[in-house]
Every structure is written in structure tokens, then in C-alpha cells.
Design a protein around this motif. Structure first.
Motif, PDB file in Angstrom:
ATOM      1  N   HIS A 148       0.825  -1.210   0.000  1.00  0.00           N
ATOM      2  CA  HIS A 148       0.000   0.000   0.000  1.00  0.00           C
ATOM      3  C   HIS A 148       0.856   1.255   0.000  1.00  0.00           C
ATOM      4  O   HIS A 148       0.540   2.240  -0.694  1.00  0.00           O
ATOM      5  CB  HIS A 148      -0.924  -0.013   1.218  1.00  0.00           C
ATOM      6  CG  HIS A 148      -1.783   1.210   1.349  1.00  0.00           C
ATOM      7  ND1 HIS A 148      -1.340   2.368   1.954  1.00  0.00           N
ATOM      8  CD2 HIS A 148      -3.052   1.473   0.940  1.00  0.00           C
ATOM      9  CE1 HIS A 148      -2.287   3.278   1.926  1.00  0.00           C
ATOM     10  NE2 HIS A 148      -3.340   2.758   1.315  1.00  0.00           N
TER      11      HIS A 148
ATOM     12  N   ARG B 142      -3.643   4.303  -4.836  1.00  0.00           N
ATOM     13  CA  ARG B 142      -4.063   5.075  -3.669  1.00  0.00           C
ATOM     14  C   ARG B 142      -4.837   6.319  -4.085  1.00  0.00           C
ATOM     15  O   ARG B 142      -5.859   6.667  -3.483  1.00  0.00           O
ATOM     16  CB  ARG B 142      -2.838   5.468  -2.824  1.00  0.00           C
ATOM     17  CG  ARG B 142      -2.125   4.295  -2.178  1.00  0.00           C
ATOM     18  CD  ARG B 142      -1.173   4.754  -1.084  1.00  0.00           C
ATOM     19  NE  ARG B 142      -0.118   5.622  -1.594  1.00  0.00           N
ATOM     20  CZ  ARG B 142       1.027   5.191  -2.116  1.00  0.00           C
ATOM     21  NH1 ARG B 142       1.239   3.883  -2.229  1.00  0.00           N
ATOM     22  NH2 ARG B 142       1.948   6.032  -2.534  1.00  0.00           N
TER      23      ARG B 142
ATOM     24  N   ILE C 297      -8.331   5.390  -5.197  1.00  0.00           N
ATOM     25  CA  ILE C 297      -9.194   5.024  -4.073  1.00  0.00           C
ATOM     26  C   ILE C 297      -9.723   6.266  -3.355  1.00  0.00           C
ATOM     27  O   ILE C 297     -10.882   6.314  -2.919  1.00  0.00           O
ATOM     28  CB  ILE C 297      -8.438   4.118  -3.088  1.00  0.00           C
ATOM     29  CG1 ILE C 297      -8.223   2.731  -3.716  1.00  0.00           C
ATOM     30  CG2 ILE C 297      -9.186   3.985  -1.770  1.00  0.00           C
ATOM     31  CD1 ILE C 297      -7.373   1.814  -2.865  1.00  0.00           C
ATOM     32  N   LEU C 298      -8.865   7.286  -3.241  1.00  0.00           N
ATOM     33  CA  LEU C 298      -9.234   8.481  -2.486  1.00  0.00           C
ATOM     34  C   LEU C 298      -9.990   9.505  -3.332  1.00  0.00           C
ATOM     35  O   LEU C 298     -10.484  10.501  -2.809  1.00  0.00           O
ATOM     36  CB  LEU C 298      -7.971   9.141  -1.911  1.00  0.00           C
ATOM     37  CG  LEU C 298      -7.195   8.305  -0.889  1.00  0.00           C
ATOM     38  CD1 LEU C 298      -5.903   9.005  -0.503  1.00  0.00           C
ATOM     39  CD2 LEU C 298      -8.041   8.051   0.351  1.00  0.00           C
TER      40      LEU C 298
ATOM     41  N   ARG D 105     -14.993   8.363  -2.673  1.00  0.00           N
ATOM     42  CA  ARG D 105     -14.306   7.296  -1.926  1.00  0.00           C
ATOM     43  C   ARG D 105     -15.195   6.066  -1.767  1.00  0.00           C
ATOM     44  O   ARG D 105     -15.217   5.416  -0.720  1.00  0.00           O
ATOM     45  CB  ARG D 105     -13.850   7.794  -0.552  1.00  0.00           C
ATOM     46  CG  ARG D 105     -12.930   8.990  -0.612  1.00  0.00           C
ATOM     47  CD  ARG D 105     -12.323   9.306   0.731  1.00  0.00           C
ATOM     48  NE  ARG D 105     -11.400  10.427   0.648  1.00  0.00           N
ATOM     49  CZ  ARG D 105     -10.543  10.774   1.610  1.00  0.00           C
ATOM     50  NH1 ARG D 105     -10.515  10.071   2.736  1.00  0.00           N
ATOM     51  NH2 ARG D 105      -9.734  11.785   1.455  1.00  0.00           N
TER      52      ARG D 105
ATOM     53  N   LEU E  35     -13.577   2.707  -0.578  1.00  0.00           N
ATOM     54  CA  LEU E  35     -13.325   2.597   0.857  1.00  0.00           C
ATOM     55  C   LEU E  35     -14.627   2.396   1.630  1.00  0.00           C
ATOM     56  O   LEU E  35     -14.683   1.600   2.578  1.00  0.00           O
ATOM     57  CB  LEU E  35     -12.604   3.847   1.367  1.00  0.00           C
ATOM     58  CG  LEU E  35     -11.172   4.056   0.875  1.00  0.00           C
ATOM     59  CD1 LEU E  35     -10.627   5.385   1.396  1.00  0.00           C
ATOM     60  CD2 LEU E  35     -10.276   2.910   1.332  1.00  0.00           C
ATOM     61  N   LYS E  36     -15.668   3.104   1.212  1.00  0.00           N
ATOM     62  CA  LYS E  36     -16.952   2.971   1.905  1.00  0.00           C
ATOM     63  C   LYS E  36     -17.509   1.565   1.766  1.00  0.00           C
ATOM     64  O   LYS E  36     -18.028   0.984   2.728  1.00  0.00           O
ATOM     65  CB  LYS E  36     -17.952   3.986   1.356  1.00  0.00           C
ATOM     66  CG  LYS E  36     -17.605   5.434   1.672  1.00  0.00           C
ATOM     67  CD  LYS E  36     -18.593   6.397   1.022  1.00  0.00           C
ATOM     68  CE  LYS E  36     -18.230   7.844   1.301  1.00  0.00           C
ATOM     69  NZ  LYS E  36     -19.149   8.789   0.608  1.00  0.00           N
TER      70      LYS E  36
ATOM     71  N   GLU F 107     -15.437  -0.882   3.935  1.00  0.00           N
ATOM     72  CA  GLU F 107     -15.759  -0.762   5.352  1.00  0.00           C
ATOM     73  C   GLU F 107     -17.141  -1.332   5.653  1.00  0.00           C
ATOM     74  O   GLU F 107     -17.349  -1.992   6.682  1.00  0.00           O
ATOM     75  CB  GLU F 107     -15.698   0.699   5.779  1.00  0.00           C
ATOM     76  CG  GLU F 107     -15.809   0.885   7.286  1.00  0.00           C
ATOM     77  CD  GLU F 107     -15.471   2.301   7.705  1.00  0.00           C
ATOM     78  OE1 GLU F 107     -14.577   2.482   8.537  1.00  0.00           O
ATOM     79  OE2 GLU F 107     -16.131   3.243   7.186  1.00  0.00           O
TER      80      GLU F 107
ATOM     81  N   THR G 194     -10.663  -1.293   5.921  1.00  0.00           N
ATOM     82  CA  THR G 194     -10.288  -0.760   4.616  1.00  0.00           C
ATOM     83  C   THR G 194      -8.838  -1.137   4.331  1.00  0.00           C
ATOM     84  O   THR G 194      -8.078  -1.432   5.259  1.00  0.00           O
ATOM     85  CB  THR G 194     -10.453   0.772   4.591  1.00  0.00           C
ATOM     86  OG1 THR G 194      -9.707   1.338   5.677  1.00  0.00           O
ATOM     87  CG2 THR G 194     -11.915   1.165   4.719  1.00  0.00           C
TER      88      THR G 194
ATOM     89  N   ASP H   5      -6.130   0.454   3.685  1.00  0.00           N
ATOM     90  CA  ASP H   5      -5.080   1.216   4.371  1.00  0.00           C
ATOM     91  C   ASP H   5      -4.939   0.825   5.834  1.00  0.00           C
ATOM     92  O   ASP H   5      -3.911   1.141   6.465  1.00  0.00           O
ATOM     93  CB  ASP H   5      -5.363   2.715   4.254  1.00  0.00           C
ATOM     94  CG  ASP H   5      -6.703   3.097   4.872  1.00  0.00           C
ATOM     95  OD1 ASP H   5      -7.729   2.520   4.459  1.00  0.00           O
ATOM     96  OD2 ASP H   5      -6.725   3.959   5.770  1.00  0.00           O
ATOM     97  N   GLN H   6      -5.919   0.141   6.394  1.00  0.00           N
ATOM     98  CA  GLN H   6      -5.838  -0.301   7.791  1.00  0.00           C
ATOM     99  C   GLN H   6      -5.126  -1.641   7.940  1.00  0.00           C
ATOM    100  O   GLN H   6      -4.737  -2.022   9.038  1.00  0.00           O
ATOM    101  CB  GLN H   6      -7.248  -0.420   8.374  1.00  0.00           C
ATOM    102  CG  GLN H   6      -8.004   0.904   8.433  1.00  0.00           C
ATOM    103  CD  GLN H   6      -9.453   0.720   8.839  1.00  0.00           C
ATOM    104  OE1 GLN H   6     -10.077  -0.277   8.493  1.00  0.00           O
ATOM    105  NE2 GLN H   6      -9.998   1.686   9.567  1.00  0.00           N
TER     106      GLN H   6
END
Length: 635
Positions: free
Chosen positions: A61, A70, A73-74, A78, A81-82, A85, A91, A93-94
């Protein structure tokens, strides 16, 4: 079932020889002695088993070369990511590391995995459990596990959940007491450092995707996902391997090297040979049940040996005589992937050289065919094929004593970086297709189970006067692990009666098309019905007749059971789409141009909605139209 795997024999051996170069890599270090310490979470795994694959997600990542991903994704709302989650509680990045461990060989390679996830920061258990719709009770509301309570502890979440076996034999469900899902207050208590979980918390939860439905919170940074069913003998094998605490098993090298590479994988040769034997000779008598005309079990005939599979396998036979193989890859501007296979003798390694070369050629052909057949919707990903082919076509195979090494290299260029920018969207689309296909398979299986129980295919529910009250979907609820909802619906009153309206927004997720928004309580997955059965050009759902699969003379694999439509309908509303040959229904998603379908045999297909019109659509909707159907024409 064996036919589906005939091509897999050669392909899997080829992949073993080739390496997964669809990731971009930097030069890897020479493989040396395994490090003494393993990476995060990997110390939980045994060194004995069929295979392991571990990915350092955090390093990938953060790598400069993945910046286009990246940024994609942002970008915008987003949504990627939504969705991640919402579906998983986590997500990308976590994540720190994702590891897949397979305890034993199997016919399908997909029915026994354990997935271990470690995170960079403490896990928000509230979000994860909410996303998984996790509960301390199995879907049935009672605990089973081969006669042992299966609700959270070793013997169930219930304290000392000992199984009860009646004198006549057979396990009795062990009740599982409800335990509340942690509330938001727990989130505030989270600390950065690892800490033990609440000792009074359940040992595991049940929920999520059907194939990965047991969630074990190991600690504040580690989650384990296991299948809720299908583990079979793999479960005691896993326990035995953990208890033995062997440090030098066939997977030890890969686990020790994991911290030095972005992706590390390993396979045990004995388990690999067992799997290839299954593919070559068939699953065996014990896996092929047989019954006489009255339904009584009889000794099945041993499946005949498939000469085509024999020929397909032969070039790669020396390659699978390895003791173990380790693959390492890393992410960067320059691609280098290295597969190291260890053999019992130098002679065996030398014999395997030809198989490795043949395997590389097979993968190159596979990728070239995929590139040639890439549809317009995936043209953006063509540089990925170019990247992979550039590395594989120049891959080197070398033998040094008992060791065979395959090395492939390729550069990441501007075209590939541009392709990486659309990767999140493509990944999400692929995930949506898989999720929708899984939903349709569950519906197809529920239809089959309904017929087995009731003697006919499902219909809309009508009262004694013939007034239609509820959709066929309500009838399927007990066969979709939604019996609680089925019992709450007042089936003596109409679907839109005030007492039933409160259940509109409780539509099970199985009726959803993933990634496609609809009004709450509405579904795009519908069946086509007709009022009367006339014996020709009928659809399978008929108001005045209880139809059976025996009457589907076009064949269950050629007849659609449920199809994705352009317009959504309330999931409880009866009536469905009335079949009219002069005005066929509009099917599919206008945005994606695809239409998802489950056939009466339970198989799923995705069609090009522009091609699924007129005679082609009529042919798959009718159960006895007598058409010569080529389903591939509409894909």
C-alpha cells in the motif's frame, strides 16, 4: 464435476512453474536461511500444512509504485473505501498483513482455508462485527460441529457446552446463550498497544460470507476467519499441527522469509501430489454417493479414469515430485519474482526442468488468450497482460543440485501505472459480480431444496380462495437461513397489509445485486411467471400448476430460474413479471450492460443485456420451448 477440473491439472502445474506475475515487484534478495522470528500474526500458524500465502499489504500500500491506486481510491466519493468498510469493517489502508493457510489438500483447493488478518492499528470490533452481522449463534440458532457445540468456545459459547447424544445416536443441538455485540463504548477503550481481549467475550462469532463465516478475534490487531462448514478432516489436522509445534515443517521457510518480501507463498509437495491424484483419478468412491431407483443408498461404482486428464497431466508429473516450493515477490519499479522448488534428489530436480519450461509456455498461452479475448469493458487492463507476458516470455529456469529456480523480471512503465489507476474500480466490479453470483447460487439451491421438500417448484403464496398474498421469495425464506423472518411474517395477510409492511426493509441480502442501488426492500432478482400451463413455451413459474423440474424439457442448464431485471420490485410483492412473448421483460443493469442469471440447475451466468433479447431471451426463459440454445452467444 471432474470435467470442470480437467484443465486445472496442467494449469496449476504451469502456475507452479511460472509465478504470479500479475503483481509488480522489485528485485528480491537471494533466498537464504530462514529468519528465527516470524512476522506479525505468522507465529500463530503451524509449519505443517498444504500451502500458505502471505501478503504484506501495508508495504504494498505504501510503495511509491502503487501511488496511482491510492489516488484512485481516495478520488471522488471514496466509494471503494466505503464499500470495503461496509462489507468487512476494514479498509485496505488499515491492513498490515493478510495470510491464507490451507491445512490439507482437497479436490477443489477452496474448501478448507484459514484467513489471518493483522492490522496497523487496533481493530474497531464494533465495525467489524456489524459489517459481518456477527452473532454468537450459528444461523440455525443452535450449535453443531460433528456432535460438538459450535457457538464460540471449543465446545460452544455456552459454558461447558457438552453435546447431548440420545440413546439412538445423533447429535442434539446445544443451546447457545445470546451474548451482546460490543457497543460503541468499547471503541473508546481501545489502546494503541496490543492487549488481551475481554476474557468473558465469546471465543468466536458467526456471520459474514457463507464460506468464511466464523470470526475469531485473536487480539486487538489480529482476526482469523474460518469456514463455518466443510472443514471436514482439515479441522483436526490443523489442531494436530498446532499441538505438535514443529518448527521445521515444509512451510517454515516461507513463514520465516515473509518479513523480507511483499508476497511469500509455499506449498508442501506431498499434499500437492495428493491433490493432483484427486484430479487425475477422480474424488474416489466415498465422495460419489449413489442411490437405487427407490432412493436407497448403494455401493457406488468407481469413477472411470479420464484419459484426457492423464495426457494433460503427464508433462508436469516430474514437477510435482518436489518436497516443497517457496515463492517470493516484492513491489517496486522493477519486477523480479522467484520460485524455488526443492526436490529429494538432483536427478528429480533435473527431470522437473522440462516440466517447468512447459508450465511457463502454458501460462504464456493462457495470458495471451486472455489478452486476445478481453472485452471492451476491460480494455484499460490490457497493459497488465503486457507486463506479465514481458516477464514470463523471458523467464529463466535453472537447476542447481536438488534445487530448481524460476525467475521472471519485468519493468513497470507508464502504461501499467495508468492501468493501476482503474484497478480499484475493476476489483470492486469483480467483487460485486462474485457476490451477486453467490447470492444467485444460494437462491438456486433454495429452489431445489424447496422442490425436494414440497414436491414441486415454489410459487407465489395464495390463500384457500386463490387470492395471492406473498411472493415466492417469502416461500424460500426457510431454505435461505431466514426462518426467523419467515415466522414473523403474517402469511395469512397480504404482503402490503400494515402488519407485514414493517418487514419490507428486512429483505435478506441474498436478494440484492451487489453494487446496484435499489429502493429499500426492493430487488432486481426476479422470476418470470405465467397464468396457465399450455404445454409449450411455458415458463417454470405458473399460477395454476405446481411445476416440477421433470417438466423442464429444455433442460435445467438451459432454463433461467431467476434473472436480474432493469426495474426493481418489492421483495414481498407477488405477481412478478407476467410472461408475454410479444413484450419480453427488460433485463439487466443499464449501467454495466450485464444481466446476472441463475439457471434451474443452480449454475450462474452473466450475459450481455444487449444480446439477451428476442429469441435468445425467450429461449432461456421458457422451460419447454424446444429451442436449440447456445448460451455463449449471449455472453
Amino acid at each position: 464435476m471432474r470435467t470442470r477440473f480437467r484443465w486445472s491439472v496442467g494449469l496449476t502445474a504451469a502456475l507452479l512453474a511460472a509465478t504470479p506475475v500479475l503483481v509488480w515487484l522489485t528485485p528480491t534478495e537471494a533466498v537464504g536461511q530462514p529468519a528465527a522470528k516470524r512476522g506479525a500474526g505468522l507465529d500463530l500458524l503451524p509449519t505443517e500444512g498444504f500451502a500458505v500465502l502471505t501478503v504484506n499489504v501495508a508495504a504494498i500500500h505504501d510503495a511509491p509504485v502503487t501511488q496511482p491506486i491510492r489516488e484512485a481510491i481516495l478520488k471522488g466519493d471514496r466509494s471503494f473505501l466505503k464499500r470495503a468498510e461496509a462489507d468487512y469493517g476494514l479498509t485496505p489502508d488499515q491492513l498490515d498483513r493478510v495470510t491464507v493457510f490451507v491445512p490439507q489438500s482437497s479436490y477443489t483447493l477452496t474448501d478448507t482455508p484459514l484467513v489471518l488478518i493483522t492490522t496497523r492499528k487496533p481493530i474497531d470490533r464494533v465495525k467489524v462485527l456489524k459489517a459481518w452481522k456477527a452473532t454468537t449463534e450459528p444461523p440455525t440458532g443452535a450449535a453443531f460441529c460433528g456432535g460438538v457445540g459450535f457457538g464460540g468456545g471449543i465446545l460452544g459459547n455456552a459454558p461447558f457446552g457438552v453435546p447431548v447424544v440420545p440413546p439412538g445416536g445423533g447429535a442434539v443441538p446445544v443451546p447457545v446463550p445470546a451474548a451482546p455485540v460490543p457497543d460503541a463504548a468499547e471503541k473508546a477503550k481501545a489502546k494503541k498497544a496490543d492487549k488481551p481481549l475481554d476474557p468473558n467475550a465469546p471465543l468466536y462469532y458467526v456471520g459474514g460470507p457463507a464460506e468464511m463465516s466464523v470470526l475469531v478475534p485473536v487480539d486487538d490487531h489480529t482476526l482469523a476467519y474460518l469456514p463455518n462448514q466443510g472443514l471436514g478432516v482439515a479441522s483436526p489436522l490443523l489442531v494436530a499441527a498446532l499441538l505438535r509445534k514443529r518448527t521445521d515443517g515444509p512451510l517454515a521457510e516461507a513463514l520465516a522469509l515473509a518479513d523480507r518480501h511483499h508476497l511469500t507463498a509455499a506449498v508442501d509437495g506431498k499434499h500437492l501430489r495428493d491433490t493432483f491424484k484427486l484430479w487425475r483419478e477422480g474424488p474416489g468412491e466415498e465422495m460419489v454417493p449413489a442411490f437405487d431407483p427407490d432412493g436407497n443408498p448403494v455401493k457406488p461404482m468407481k469413477p472411470e479414469k479420464d484419459p484426457a486428464a492423464e495426457d494433460e497431466f503427464t508433462p508436469y508429473e516430474p514437477l510435482v515430485q518436489l518436497d516443497r516450493a517457496v515463492l517470493t515477490v516484492d513491489v517496486g519499479e522493477r519486477t523480479t519474482a522467484r520460485l524455488v522448488a526443492h526436490f529429494p534428489t538432483a536427478e528429480a530436480a533435473k527431470k522437473a526442468e522440462a516440466g517447468a519450461t512447459a508450465g511457463l509456455k502454458a501460462v504464456v498461452k493462457l495470458l495471451a488468450d486472455g489478452q486476445k479475448n478481453t472485452g471492451d469493458e476491460d480494455k484499460d487492463l490490457l497493459p497488465v497482460y503486457d507486463f506479465a507476458l514481458a516477464g514470463l516470455e523471458k523467464a529463466a529456469v535453472a537447476v542447481d543440485g536438488k534445487t530448481l529456480t524460476v525467475t521472471a523480471s519485468s519493468d513497470v512503465g507508464p502504461a501499467l501505472k495508468a492501468a493501476l489507476a482503474v484497478l480499484p474500480t475493476k476489483v470492486q466490479e469483480a467483487a460485486d459480480r462474485m457476490k451477486t453470483a453467490n447470492n444467485l447460487r444460494q437462491i438456486g439451491l433454495a429452489i431445489q431444496n424447496y422442490e425436494s421438500a414440497m414436491g414441486h417448484l415454489p410459487q407465489d403464496l395464495a390463500d384457500s380462495d386463490g387470492k395471492v398474498l406473498h411472493s415466492w421469495r417469502v416461500q424460500l425464506l426457510p431454505y435461505l437461513e431466514a426462518n426467523d423472518l419467515y415466522e414473523k411474517i403474517d402469511r395469512s395477510r397480504a404482503w402490503d397489509d400494515p402488519v407485514n409492511k414493517k418487514h419490507w426493509d428486512k429483505m435478506p441480502d441474498v436478494f440484492k445485486v451487489a453494487g446496484r442501488e435499489a429502493e429499500a426492500g426492493h430487488t432486481y432478482l426476479q422470476a418470470v411467471r405465467t397464468v396457465n400451463w399450455v404445454g409449450m413455451d411455458d415458463v417454470w413459474m405458473v399460477d395454476n400448476k405446481k411445476v416440477t423440474t421433470a417438466e423442464i424439457t429444455d433442460g435445467t442448464s438451459n432454463t433461467a430460474a431467476v434473472i436480474e431485471t432493469e426495474a426493481a420490485a418489492n421483495w414481498m410483492k407477488p405477481g412478478e413479471i407476467l410472461f408475454d412473448q410479444k413484450k419480453l421483460p427488460k433485463v439487466g443493469n443499464p449501467k454495466t450492460g450485464r444481466a446476472n442469471v441463475v439457471m434451474m440447475d443452480g449454475s450462474t451466468r452473466t450475459f450481455d443485456r444487449k444480446k439477451l433479447t428476442g429469441e435468445k431471451l425467450k429461449a432461456i426463459l421458457t422451460a419447454n420451448g424446444g429451442e436449440d440454445v447456445n448460451l455463449d452467444d449471449g455472453r
